[in-house]
Design an enzyme around this catalytic site. Structure first.
Site, PDB file in Angstrom:
ATOM      1  N   ASP A  84       7.677  91.820  23.614  1.00 36.02           N
ATOM      2  CA  ASP A  84       8.042  91.236  24.422  1.00 36.02           C
ATOM      3  C   ASP A  84       9.230  90.297  23.760  1.00 36.02           C
ATOM      4  O   ASP A  84       8.769  89.271  23.365  1.00 36.02           O
ATOM      5  CB  ASP A  84       7.169  90.431  25.224  1.00 36.02           C
ATOM      6  CG  ASP A  84       7.423  89.505  26.323  1.00 36.02           C
ATOM      7  OD1 ASP A  84       8.679  89.259  26.520  1.00 36.02           O
ATOM      8  OD2 ASP A  84       6.520  88.850  26.986  1.00 36.02           O
ATOM      9  N   THR A 111      13.064  89.586  29.600  1.00 36.05           N
ATOM     10  CA  THR A 111      13.689  89.113  30.896  1.00 36.05           C
ATOM     11  C   THR A 111      15.280  89.144  30.493  1.00 36.05           C
ATOM     12  O   THR A 111      15.565  89.560  29.346  1.00 36.05           O
ATOM     13  CB  THR A 111      13.353  87.500  31.056  1.00 36.05           C
ATOM     14  OG1 THR A 111      13.812  86.885  29.645  1.00 36.05           O
ATOM     15  CG2 THR A 111      12.242  87.208  31.500  1.00 36.05           C
ATOM     16  N   TYR A 157      18.307  98.280  50.878  1.00 36.89           N
ATOM     17  CA  TYR A 157      17.133  98.584  50.372  1.00 36.89           C
ATOM     18  C   TYR A 157      17.476  99.907  49.501  1.00 36.89           C
ATOM     19  O   TYR A 157      18.205 100.778  50.014  1.00 36.89           O
ATOM     20  CB  TYR A 157      16.240  98.861  51.478  1.00 36.89           C
ATOM     21  CG  TYR A 157      15.202  97.910  51.598  1.00 36.89           C
ATOM     22  CD1 TYR A 157      14.296  97.446  50.677  1.00 36.89           C
ATOM     23  CD2 TYR A 157      15.036  97.181  52.899  1.00 36.89           C
ATOM     24  CE1 TYR A 157      13.472  96.509  50.603  1.00 36.89           C
ATOM     25  CE2 TYR A 157      14.045  96.224  53.010  1.00 36.89           C
ATOM     26  CZ  TYR A 157      13.246  95.930  51.829  1.00 36.89           C
ATOM     27  OH  TYR A 157      12.315  94.824  52.187  1.00 36.89           O
ATOM     28  N   ARG A 165      18.844  86.267  36.569  1.00 34.68           N
ATOM     29  CA  ARG A 165      17.182  85.989  36.432  1.00 34.68           C
ATOM     30  C   ARG A 165      16.624  87.436  36.848  1.00 34.68           C
ATOM     31  O   ARG A 165      16.779  87.914  38.032  1.00 34.68           O
ATOM     32  CB  ARG A 165      16.781  85.072  37.275  1.00 34.68           C
ATOM     33  CG  ARG A 165      15.734  84.417  37.213  1.00 34.68           C
ATOM     34  CD  ARG A 165      15.442  82.790  37.763  1.00 34.68           C
ATOM     35  NE  ARG A 165      16.136  81.961  37.101  1.00 34.68           N
ATOM     36  CZ  ARG A 165      15.391  81.510  35.923  1.00 34.68           C
ATOM     37  NH1 ARG A 165      13.928  81.593  35.557  1.00 34.68           N
ATOM     38  NH2 ARG A 165      16.114  80.428  34.988  1.00 34.68           N
ATOM     39  N   LYS A 176      17.608  84.771  29.523  1.00 32.42           N
ATOM     40  CA  LYS A 176      17.393  84.003  28.649  1.00 32.42           C
ATOM     41  C   LYS A 176      18.628  83.796  27.752  1.00 32.42           C
ATOM     42  O   LYS A 176      19.852  83.978  27.954  1.00 32.42           O
ATOM     43  CB  LYS A 176      16.023  83.996  28.034  1.00 32.42           C
ATOM     44  CG  LYS A 176      14.868  83.852  29.151  1.00 32.42           C
ATOM     45  CD  LYS A 176      13.686  83.656  28.150  1.00 32.42           C
ATOM     46  CE  LYS A 176      12.306  83.218  28.973  1.00 32.42           C
ATOM     47  NZ  LYS A 176      11.745  84.391  29.894  1.00 32.42           N
TER      48      LYS A 176
HETATM   49  N1  DSN Z   1       9.141  80.056  31.248  1.00 31.02           N
HETATM   50  C1  DSN Z   1       9.594  80.637  29.999  1.00 31.02           C
HETATM   51  C2  DSN Z   1       9.998  79.870  28.941  1.00 31.02           C
HETATM   52  O1  DSN Z   1      10.140  78.885  28.836  1.00 31.02           O
HETATM   53  O2  DSN Z   1       9.454  80.170  27.784  1.00 31.02           O
HETATM   54  C3  DSN Z   1       8.584  82.080  29.619  1.00 31.02           C
HETATM   55  O3  DSN Z   1       8.028  82.554  30.760  1.00 31.02           O
END
Ligand code: DSN
Length: 421
Positions: free
Chosen positions: A201, A228, A54, A237, A231
């Site tokens: 974003d 994020t 933690y 993640r 990707k």
């Molecule tokens: N789930 C993601 C996507 O595939 O674009 C975005 O949140």
């Protein structure tokens, strides 16, 4: 392949599901544009004892003891993130992209304030103000759209008119289904005129920005970037918030913790640090450029074969086909058809789609994952041809089965990082 012998004994059901997923990833073509394969190093740290700790607070300012190593990994993640994206402040604790966006709204806005973001039917994201999200009960979301869906050009005149009328506190760039570049400088000029923050974003395109294959919104004066990390950036993640101004950074930190989240998921923070180190390497630039080269090649093959692409092409990693217009089948039918040959992508609304989200007119697909697997233009052309043949032979079950076998043979030539590389 990593060894899972403890799991095999402890939980055969989950072990078997994992073996199935490993086989699926090895034998299939992954075209969902928000998915990717992490490196073995990222995977190792994700499964580490940092899970056990933690660490509420931030490096040097924690609520619990025993933080010498968590402070080390979080500080490295912050240092590498700011270097990678050319900014002064990074919060690497958001558990995912949606919480990152929500924490940011609460950092910059008061209830009732307005956000101007991309229309959801033109490529925006749920967290940019879709009516099904709770966030629309707190803040007011207004929209900008494309001026011309044939080119993807955004209507910046309309954006300015809406901004002057609605006085948003945030002008939001970013998308999950838009194949073109945004003009960040124009958006920044409009935001300055109405006194709004500029937020990008960049979840989908973070890898291409890190690899300098797409423009960095900070270079045009943007205040904040949310993203994020899993990707095109090819990390674990998770989410992240970046900014240039340290006072803004303090507000964001307070909003993420204690405002919005509890303890950070420290094995993921450590994994972000490892992924950022990988993205700072010169070869990541080649990867980022190749994602776009591959996407353009794929778009060309589809268009040369009569498919109708949304905006008639792509500038980034993704593209969308209007399946109803191109082939007389729905997005869902097309997704299912490609599943049958081992090519994974997702059904998607096209701009101003007359159909419903669960049964839309189009599909969305992209190249970050296949590029990680080492595929280049000729391989991409091969995949496009498998897909086009599947469309042509969709009523011939044995032809579809043969195509699936060909896809498996093709895929096995390309190792999957973390599985067999
Ligand atoms: N789930 C993601 C996507 O595939 O674009 C975005 O949140």
């Amino acid at each position: 392949m990593p060894i899972y012998d403890n799991l095999e004994v402890a939980d055969p059901d989950i072990y078997n599901a994992l073996m199935g997923e490993i086989k699926r990833q090895k034998e299939g073509v992954e075209l969902i544009p928000s998915e990717n394969y992490i490196s073995p190093a990222v995977m190792e740290i994700m499964g580490s004892v940092f899970n056990n700790k933690y660490s509420e607070g931030y490096p040097g300012r924690r609520y619990y003891g025993g933080q010498e190593y968590t402070d080390c990994v979080e500080s490295l993640a912050i240092e590498r993130a700011t270097k990678l994206f050319n900014c002064e402040h990074a919060n690497v604790q958001p558990h995912a992209g949606a919480p990152a966006n929500l924490a940011l709204y609460f950092a910059l806005l008061e209830p009732g304030d307005t956000v101007l973001g991309m229309d959801l039917s033109h490529g925006g994201h749920l967290t940019h103000g879709h009516p099904v999200t709770y966030i629309t009960k707190v803040f007011n979301f207004v929209r900008y759209k494309m001026k011309d869906v044939e080119t993807g050009e955004i209507d910046y005149d309309e954006m300015r008119e809406v901004a002057i009328r609605e006085r948003p506190k945030i002008i939001l760039a970013g998308f999950s289904a838009y194949p073109r570049e945004l003009d960040y400088a124009k958006m920044k000029a409009i935001a300055d005129e109405v006194g709004a923050y500029t937020v990008a974003d960049m979840a989908h395109i973070a890898g291409m920005i890190a690899g300098k294959a797409l423009r960095n919104p900070f270079d045009d004066g943007f205040d904040v970037i949310t993203t994020t990390t899993h990707k095109s950036l090819r990390g674990p993640r998770g989410g992240m918030i970046l900014c240039k101004n340290l006072d803004l950074g303090k507000k964001i930190d307070k909003s993420v913790f204690p405002g919005f989240q509890g303890g950070p998921i420290m094995q993921m923070v450590a994994a972000k640090a490892v992924a950022f180190k990988e993205a700072l390497k010169p070869e990541f630039k080649d990867y980022a450029a190749q994602i776009i080269t591959n996407a353009k090649k794929m778009a060309d093959v589809f268009m040369d074969n009569g498919a109708k692409l949304v905006t008639n092409g792509t500038d980034n990693h993704l593209m969308m086909v209007d399946c109803v217009t191109s082939w007389g089948i729905t997005g869902q039918e097309t997704e299912t058809l490609f599943d049958r040959i081992g090519v994974t992508l997702n059904k998607n609304m096209i701009p101003d789609d007359p159909r419903k989200p669960m049964d839309p007119s189009g599909i969305r697909f992209g190249t970050p994952a296949i590029t990680t697997r080492g595929m280049k233009e000729a391989d991409v052309e091969m995949i496009a041809k498998f897909m086009l043949q599947a469309v042509e032979k969709r009523n011939d079950d044995s032809a579809i089965e043969r195509l699936h076998d060909e896809v498996i043979d093709f895929c096995l030539k390309f190792p999957v990082p973390g599985i067999n590389a």
